[in-house]
Write an enzyme that holds these catalytic residues in place. Sequence first.
Site, short mmCIF file in Angstrom:
data_model
loop_
_atom_site.label_atom_id
_atom_site.label_comp_id
_atom_site.label_asym_id
_atom_site.label_seq_id
_atom_site.Cartn_x
_atom_site.Cartn_y
_atom_site.Cartn_z
N SER A 114 0.86 -1.19 0.00
CA SER A 114 0.00 0.00 0.00
C SER A 114 0.89 1.23 0.00
O SER A 114 1.89 1.29 0.71
CB SER A 114 -0.90 0.01 1.24
OG SER A 114 -1.70 1.18 1.27
N CYS A 115 0.51 2.22 -0.83
CA CYS A 115 1.22 3.51 -0.86
C CYS A 115 0.19 4.63 -0.78
O CYS A 115 -1.01 4.38 -0.94
CB CYS A 115 2.08 3.64 -2.11
SG CYS A 115 1.17 3.92 -3.63
N PRO A 116 0.60 5.86 -0.53
CA PRO A 116 -0.36 6.95 -0.30
C PRO A 116 -1.35 7.18 -1.44
O PRO A 116 -2.52 7.42 -1.21
CB PRO A 116 0.52 8.17 -0.09
CG PRO A 116 1.78 7.62 0.45
CD PRO A 116 1.97 6.30 -0.23
#
Length: 596
Positions: free
Chosen positions: A135-137
Amino acid sequence: MSKLIALTACPSGVAHSIMAAEALKKQGALMGHRLVAYVLDPAEPVWPEADELLSAEGIILATDTQLDTSPIGQLPLYVTSTASAIRDPAGAIHAALARLPAPAAPAVPAPTGPASAAPAPVPAGATKRIVAVTSCPTGIAHTFMAAEGLKRGAEALGHEIHVETQGSVGAGNVLTPEQIAAADVVVIAADTKVDLARFAGKALYQTDTTSALKKPQDVIRAALQEQAPKAAAPARAASTTAPATPKKTFVGRKPQTGPYKHLLTGVSYMLPVVVAGGLLIALSFVFGITAFKEPGTLAAALMDIGGGTAFKLMVPVLSGYIAYSIADRPGLAPGLIGGMLANTIGAGFIGGILSGFIAGYVAKAIKDNVKLPQTLQGLMPVLIIPLFATAIVGLLMIYVVGTPVKYVLDGLTAWLQGMSSTNAVLLGALLGLMMAFDMGGPVNKAAYTFSVGLLGSNTFLPMAATMAAGMTPPLALALATVLAPRKFTTSEREANKATAVLGLCFITEGAIPYVARDPVRMIPSIMVGSAVTGALSMLFGCMLHAPHGGVFTLLIPNAVDHVWLYLLAIVVGTLVSTALIVAVKKPVEEADETLA
């Protein structure tokens, strides 16, 4: 007859915990086993005495939150949710019995319920089963590139892996309870908050998406080493002292923690709201730049949806999920309300960020320090924390924080709207440098968040410079592979078309595979081109009304002011970076020898 201990814990109160404990106790008696059940308070769990734990052959942990399971030691452990234990206690007991050493496991017919699918432990040295979450922003590039990296790394080492991607469109390839139960280790490669409750009791290794992308095999090896001591230990602890939780080690950078990670979590939830609202506003301009002023028209409706509703939610969502990252669900309500107050007061996105942190830390302080009798614990997340945290953050926003922040935001907006050409060029160059510096990393996200936040103040110049500067690195590298093919590997040349598409879509992360091979030469080269693009965009007075979309946003009439000059800025910056890359990058063989 086997002796089992059941431990139940529910974060929202005691009802589910008690129901799960009673269901397991009754089912154990019906099946002829001795089963003792304990209800744990997730905030301060009081574990059974060590002697009591050691007398059990196995443990059932029915929980909806993450717990430190080190007091359980090396006893065979089966983890499920309280809801599953209530619905299918027999399945939970059968699954727990299946994990016992062969001599201790009674001959019990396998149930047909889903909980019976738990496999036997994997022998040491055999293929390991791994589950992972990335997961990334923004949930666009790093999320999926990290997932692919982990898959390649695991396959190269001969292990089986299932990867769940928590992207901008929700979770993909969602891990099943059976996959989690079968896993030897869990890998979390994330730059934002990931809910770990379903992995309770599993060996857990955490890192960031960049490490998973650049060094996937190292990440897999480190994760397996993290759980190796547990696998090598005997099935039953030899003493009454619970083993210490292994110290976590990291490959590459440590995962982001603290305020920055909380901010990125808020940004990741805010972005879909901003993108949807911005594009709807841009679509309203198709009918004319002022067509939305005519009541009852489609342009007016689109502007009401995008600007009148979506953009008003931007700050509350940012604030709410910053608070959620800090205090979990109890922080969400005070964070949302604090963000709405920031909007009402005029404190904008800066006020929303502050309200999110205030709400999160206040809610966490109440959760950690206010203790009620066990029978009243269920009131904490639904009444006590929301009421007092909301009152505190609201009063602080109205009487302390709101007015000064409003003056700061008004001053910043006035300066941006009235700044000279020289200041505009400098700001554009700075934003361009930040966008190219780490290609989707913390510095890149800081520039993007700054520009997106200003959209709510009708300041559109920085957004145009930021998006243009973020497009040039992948475009320049794709062009360089065509102009100087000897300086790139076969795989890099073959990937140039995909890299160009990523650049056109404003996905700066498309440049990472090229830069990772030769960062000393590549990063300065692409930074210069992005700085030129950002400076030219600001000099030309280009304004972008949508926060994402890349070159495809230019197809929407009036979405970009001075569209041809905007395209010129992108082309010039791309050519500058391409020329620098071709000039400084060495042919593949020579570069490999130098950088080895």
